[in-house]
Scaffold this motif. Sequence first.
Motif, mmCIF file in Angstrom:
data_model
loop_
_atom_site.group_PDB
_atom_site.id
_atom_site.type_symbol
_atom_site.label_atom_id
_atom_site.label_comp_id
_atom_site.label_asym_id
_atom_site.label_seq_id
_atom_site.Cartn_x
_atom_site.Cartn_y
_atom_site.Cartn_z
ATOM 1 N N GLN A 170 0.623 -1.202 -0.074
ATOM 2 C CA GLN A 170 0.140 -0.080 0.031
ATOM 3 C C GLN A 170 0.825 1.297 -0.012
ATOM 4 O OE1 GLN A 170 -3.360 -0.351 3.030
ATOM 5 N NE2 GLN A 170 -2.318 -2.074 3.229
ATOM 6 N N PHE A 176 -3.367 3.034 -4.969
ATOM 7 C CA PHE A 176 -3.600 3.429 -3.568
ATOM 8 C C PHE A 176 -3.334 4.689 -3.320
ATOM 9 C CE2 PHE A 176 -2.741 3.937 0.858
ATOM 10 C CZ PHE A 176 -3.784 2.813 1.573
ATOM 11 N N THR A 180 -6.555 7.599 -2.447
ATOM 12 C CA THR A 180 -6.422 8.355 -0.878
ATOM 13 C C THR A 180 -6.204 9.630 -1.238
ATOM 14 O OG1 THR A 180 -4.275 7.552 -0.564
ATOM 15 C CG2 THR A 180 -6.080 5.737 0.056
ATOM 16 N N ASN A 181 -5.772 10.181 -2.119
ATOM 17 C CA ASN A 181 -4.963 11.517 -1.938
ATOM 18 C C ASN A 181 -5.533 12.290 -3.191
ATOM 19 O OD1 ASN A 181 -3.662 10.867 0.451
ATOM 20 N ND2 ASN A 181 -2.036 10.226 -0.945
ATOM 21 N N GLU B 206 3.610 8.939 7.918
ATOM 22 C CA GLU B 206 4.416 7.985 8.393
ATOM 23 C C GLU B 206 5.051 8.431 9.655
ATOM 24 O OE1 GLU B 206 7.203 5.173 6.299
ATOM 25 O OE2 GLU B 206 6.569 6.155 4.413
ATOM 26 N N ASP B 238 18.141 0.763 4.073
ATOM 27 C CA ASP B 238 18.023 1.836 3.128
ATOM 28 C C ASP B 238 18.450 3.170 3.906
ATOM 29 O OD1 ASP B 238 16.928 3.718 1.534
ATOM 30 O OD2 ASP B 238 14.951 2.805 1.302
ATOM 31 N N ARG B 241 16.289 6.212 3.567
ATOM 32 C CA ARG B 241 15.075 6.439 4.383
ATOM 33 C C ARG B 241 15.431 6.550 5.833
ATOM 34 N NH1 ARG B 241 11.967 3.061 7.303
ATOM 35 N NH2 ARG B 241 9.822 3.626 7.128
ATOM 36 N N MET B 275 -3.068 16.812 2.875
ATOM 37 C CA MET B 275 -2.476 16.790 1.560
ATOM 38 C C MET B 275 -2.667 18.118 0.620
ATOM 39 S SD MET B 275 -1.292 13.857 1.208
ATOM 40 C CE MET B 275 -0.918 13.701 -0.516
ATOM 41 N N GLN B 283 -7.464 19.081 3.309
ATOM 42 C CA GLN B 283 -7.853 17.465 2.941
ATOM 43 C C GLN B 283 -6.730 16.539 3.292
ATOM 44 O OE1 GLN B 283 -7.598 18.753 -1.394
ATOM 45 N NE2 GLN B 283 -9.806 18.137 -1.740
ATOM 46 N N SER B 285 -5.259 12.486 3.613
ATOM 47 C CA SER B 285 -5.041 11.318 3.035
ATOM 48 C C SER B 285 -5.982 10.147 3.629
ATOM 49 C CB SER B 285 -3.678 10.893 2.847
ATOM 50 O OG SER B 285 -3.290 9.725 2.446
ATOM 51 N N GLY B 286 -6.306 9.307 2.700
ATOM 52 C CA GLY B 286 -7.195 8.101 3.138
ATOM 53 C C GLY B 286 -6.137 6.714 3.583
ATOM 54 N N SER B 287 -4.985 7.185 3.834
ATOM 55 C CA SER B 287 -3.916 6.112 4.148
ATOM 56 C C SER B 287 -3.663 5.916 5.627
ATOM 57 C CB SER B 287 -2.725 6.291 3.280
ATOM 58 O OG SER B 287 -2.140 7.556 3.799
ATOM 59 N N ASN B 290 -3.189 2.367 6.917
ATOM 60 C CA ASN B 290 -1.981 1.897 6.557
ATOM 61 C C ASN B 290 -0.716 2.310 7.301
ATOM 62 O OD1 ASN B 290 -0.651 -0.164 5.009
ATOM 63 N ND2 ASN B 290 0.162 1.654 3.758
ATOM 64 N N ALA B 293 -0.865 0.782 10.585
ATOM 65 C CA ALA B 293 -0.573 -0.628 10.173
ATOM 66 C C ALA B 293 1.027 -0.954 10.251
ATOM 67 C CB ALA B 293 -1.291 -1.538 9.307
ATOM 68 N N LEU B 294 1.800 0.004 9.391
ATOM 69 C CA LEU B 294 3.223 -0.123 9.193
ATOM 70 C C LEU B 294 3.860 0.186 10.630
ATOM 71 C CD1 LEU B 294 3.271 1.842 5.912
ATOM 72 C CD2 LEU B 294 4.478 -0.301 6.426
ATOM 73 N N LEU B 297 3.558 -2.669 13.091
ATOM 74 C CA LEU B 297 4.382 -3.618 12.599
ATOM 75 C C LEU B 297 5.585 -3.582 13.086
ATOM 76 C CD1 LEU B 297 2.481 -4.643 9.173
ATOM 77 C CD2 LEU B 297 2.702 -6.301 11.013
ATOM 78 N N LYS B 298 6.107 -2.301 12.766
ATOM 79 C CA LYS B 298 7.736 -2.313 12.885
ATOM 80 C C LYS B 298 7.847 -1.965 14.595
ATOM 81 C CE LYS B 298 8.400 0.167 8.425
ATOM 82 N NZ LYS B 298 8.238 1.130 7.762
ATOM 83 N N ARG B 301 8.189 -5.822 15.542
ATOM 84 C CA ARG B 301 9.400 -6.226 14.978
ATOM 85 C C ARG B 301 10.610 -5.959 16.081
ATOM 86 N NH1 ARG B 301 7.942 -5.767 9.524
ATOM 87 N NH2 ARG B 301 8.979 -3.688 9.076
#
Lengths: 191, 421
Positions: A170, A176, A180-181, B206, B238, B241, B275, B283, B285-287, B290, B293-294, B297-298, B301
Amino acid sequence: MSKVVAAANQAANNGVNVAALLGAREALTAAPEAAQFKWRATSEWQSGTHTKSNVRSFFGLGEEHNHVEDYAFDTDHPEIFASEDKGATPVELMLVGLAGCLTAGIAAVAQNRNIQLNSVTATLEAGMDIQGILGIDSDVRNGFDGVRVNYQIDAVASAGEIAALVAQSQKRSAVFDIITNPTNVTVEVNK
Amino acid sequence: MTVTRQNTIRAAGVTDVVVIGAGHAGLAASYCLTERSIDHVVLERGEVANSWRNERWDSLKLLTPNWQSRLPGFGYSGADPDGFMSMPEVVDFIQAYADFSGAPVQSNTTVTSLRQNGDGYRVISSSGEWQAKSVVIASGACNVAVTPKVAEAIPAGIRTLTPHQYRGPQQLDAGGVLVVGASATGLQLADEIRRAGHEVTIAVGEHVRMPRSYRGRDIQFWLDQVGILDERYDEVDDVVRARRLPSPQLVGSSDRMLDLNSMSDNGIRLTGRLMGFNNGLAQFSGSLRNVCALADLKMNRMLDAIDQWIASARAGSDFPAPERFAETRLEASPKLTLKLDDGSIKTIVWATGFRPDYSWLHVPVLDRKGQIRHDGGVVAANGMYVVGLPVLRRRKSSFIHGVEDDVRDLSAHLHATLKAA
């Protein structure tokens, strides 16, 4: 590393050329102008709500390309809208695009993480209140009020690793992001 | 001529090394240069620990516990090793280090230009010019608060603040606040602004979720033990990142877990990443689901790695049992827009990161994003070094305690370069 472990680690093959993808990432980091792509479609109204659209050429890596063949898509509305249902609705094609994009991402990420996929199936459902498109209630938007994607994944990996594949897919998915944006859309008319 | 160099203002002139910046990183570099008897000067635009004095909000405490506050040859010696320093305490700590090390700091000296000149560098400052064979840039990672491009389109009538401008909630007008960003900064500011009685929404992209403590110890203890902080820049998966990661959601307080669930418990509304602004609406984001969730999960870990370390050390009986924290809770349909033109939002606070200011750096070493190109602090110009940036040589590089290994490595490299010249 023992030979058995080495063999197991090399086993994952999801049909994705990850070396090529990583090579492209490295090359495009050095030459970001080559990363500029243009995606295109053409369409022609048939009759009623039926439209035929085609996908053939695209631009990228500094030059024009063609798909190996032309792809054609029929869109229409179902019979309950008094249409002839000669194709999927355009909004269903959005779900098709999302499924294709997320699933491709899952395969690529799995390959990169050396995870063998056995099967990946998805069911997608989007809610929509059609009072929006019918102009009944201006507070209701035209588009989806939400999208649900349910994956069934059989892979040589833990539940946590599979969840991470889906999450990473995702994060890197174009469709996606498009859904979403917000995106500026310019529609012009040539006489 | 003065014999001792301690806090002595030298006339500008010629030296082997100019260190730019007398924060913890520049002072640590100076300490290592002195150890090697390398002639140098530390140029400081303000006073020692200038950013810590002037560019932090009032309630901020260090994210690392006192026992971890150490610099080459120096460490915390107070009575509360498990506590967290306030900013005045950090300033005292760094000033004490400068006094202890006798670093040749020249305060109130702003570097306005750095150019290559012959085999070395010409440094022009507000109090004269220096010629040096080598330069160590220690001017900080957070000089400029970054605001996203969408900030240009903010509707009139909304006040905006960066973390450099923000001191405390008393500065804010009555009314709703949108905090953009879910780093340590974003969550800490959202939390205290909410406690001051404002309606608060936090826009979440993020982020890095991390508990303050785990299995009876501060998380920094585990990151240290397991070796996560020692992971080298050339071993990180990475590094580009890793260097851009937002700061983990921590607050300098031993009894508080700062995460999005604690934001929700405190009555703060969560939305996706900001956004844009359109027709009086912000406005998002619809993310959101996720990115949460990321982060979950991290975090899990990381906790798995800690549990595995404890198990392999056969130390399980020394610590409480493993635990896992609740998943990040979200509304069924997080809001995608927020009305900005009805007066409900009065202030937007940007917690969208920082960047260094290299406007004075006239050596072609910047990449297209304006960051210094370097290999573990060795800049792509002979004799130039940079210290104190995130994951410079190790994951711990941007922490106070993380700078020591880096400056030891780099001063050895610098010494060898000087000798070879």
